[in-house]
Enzyme design. Structure first.
Site, PDB file in Angstrom:
ATOM      1  N   CYS A 100       0.752  -1.226   0.046  1.00 11.92           N
ATOM      2  CA  CYS A 100       0.000  -0.047  -0.013  1.00 11.92           C
ATOM      3  C   CYS A 100       0.840   1.186   0.112  1.00 11.92           C
ATOM      4  O   CYS A 100       0.769   2.334  -0.812  1.00 11.92           O
ATOM      5  CB  CYS A 100      -0.981   0.063   1.153  1.00 11.92           C
ATOM      6  SG  CYS A 100      -1.953   1.429   1.565  1.00 11.92           S
ATOM      7  N   CYS A 195      -4.600  -1.929   5.788  1.00 11.78           N
ATOM      8  CA  CYS A 195      -5.243  -0.865   5.576  1.00 11.78           C
ATOM      9  C   CYS A 195      -6.471  -0.620   4.534  1.00 11.78           C
ATOM     10  O   CYS A 195      -7.035   0.079   4.673  1.00 11.78           O
ATOM     11  CB  CYS A 195      -4.074  -0.284   4.656  1.00 11.78           C
ATOM     12  SG  CYS A 195      -3.395  -0.883   3.177  1.00 11.78           S
TER      13      CYS A 195
END
Length: 350
Positions: A100, A195
């Site tokens: 991410c 996330c």
């Protein structure tokens, strides 16, 4: 100084914004990254993006900072989620948060903003130091909150543009600052988990994409079937919780994707499966290769560092010998290398 700041609605990024907004001469623009799971899988749980965005808008209003929302759903699906699913199918242990940061927050987002901003700020707990013409990543003073583990695949181009306004603070100091500055999210709980999942349960996410494939849970030492599982991909090496077995504690020590078997060991034998050596592949150094072979490493996010020795095996491959064995070493897992406070880079366990 034109600065873009990524704001999630949590206390860390909001406090980072508040600190920067008070600096004279800084032209600040806030960005909220919208990712695909927030809408497409809303039926699996409470998706927090509307609540997050409300807090983001509140801090931006408070400091009169313009806000832009950047949709990166398709990029997220392709660069992070599909990769994570492929790793799970192969029986490996992915770390989506590292991808991410590498590919989305400091990859695709950099592409979106181009050269419009001099700096990009976030609420990460880490520090950046410029030395000898290179940018070095350092651990945060708060060993529990330190996020250098998740930033270990960033390169010089990315680090040269980044600032972490709260990276030098302890978490309790950030909470204190948030209250002093009356940040709207000052009392909001910290988010946990991967996330892109938000409040979605990881098991539900995996089940939605990979389904279920029932099979046996087997005691490694004697081949005795102890129970049933619903899919090998739901389990990780070293896992203790959620096995549903009596007479424990039991730990996952091996997964056989081909035979669809989850192997476990009782706590009395668990450490017998610990490993003290492994090979790290695709090793990338943030600034420069280490000058010596005596380092430390993290096998998972947290304050614990393990002393180790590394030896090159060719391009981007290293043999790693740890000073103590660890029962949670798994293929596909990241090994993050350190030299004291400095995060040097990362490789993937073969």
């Amino acid at each position: 100084m034109k600065t873009a700041i990524l704001v999630s609605g949590g206390v860390d990024s909001s406090t980072a914004l508040a600190l920067l907004a008070r600096e004279p001469g800084r032209q600040l623009t806030a960005f909220y990254l919208k990712i695909w799971l927030e809408e497409e899988l809303h039926f699996l749980g409470d998706c927090p993006w509307e609540e997050d965005l409300a807090f983001v808008r509140a801090i931006c209003r408070q400091y009169q900072v313009p806000l832009k929302i950047v949709p990166l759903q398709s990029e997220y699906r392709e660069r992070v989620v599909e990769h994570a699913l492929a790793e799970l199918r192969a029986g490996r242990t992915p770390s989506p948060d590292i991808w991410c940061n590498q590919f989305i927050k400091f990859g695709e987002f950099f592409r979106v903003i181009g050269d419009e901003f001099d700096q990009v700020a976030t609420g990460h707990y880490a520090r950046i130091e410029q030395r000898d013409g290179l940018y070095w990543l350092r651990r945060a003073p708060d060993p529990v909150k330190d996020q250098s583990y998740f930033l270990a695949r960033l390169d010089q181009r990315q680090l040269s543009r980044l600032i972490f306004p709260i990276g030098g603070y302890q978490k309790f100091d950030v909470r204190r600052l948030a209250r002093e500055l009356d940040v709207p999210s000052k009392d909001r709980r910290d988010s946990q988990g991967i996330c892109f999942l938000g409040k979605i349960q990881y098991r539900d996410f995996v089940k939605f994409h990979l389904g279920e494939r029932p099979g046996p849970i087997v005691e490694l030492e004697n081949g005795r079937e102890l129970g049933r599982h619903q899919g090998v991909w739901f389990y990780t090496i070293g896992q203790r919780q959620g096995l549903g077995l009596s007479g424990g504690p039991w730990y996952v020590v091996r997964r056989d994707m081909a035979e669809n078997i989850v192997y476990v060991s009782h706590s009395t034998h668990y450490l017998e499966q610990a490993r003290g050596t492994f090979v790290a592949e695709d090793v990338r150094w943030i600034a420069a290769p280490p000058a010596h072979h005596d380092l430390q490493l993290k096998l998972r996010h947290g304050p614990q560092l393990i002393d180790c020795q590394i030896e090159p095996l060719g391009t981007d491959r290293y043999s790693v010998v740890m000073d103590r064995e660890d029962p949670g070493v798994a293929p596909g897992q990241w090994s993050i290398f350190y030299d004291g406070d400095y995060c040097l880079g990362a490789g993937i366990i073969a």
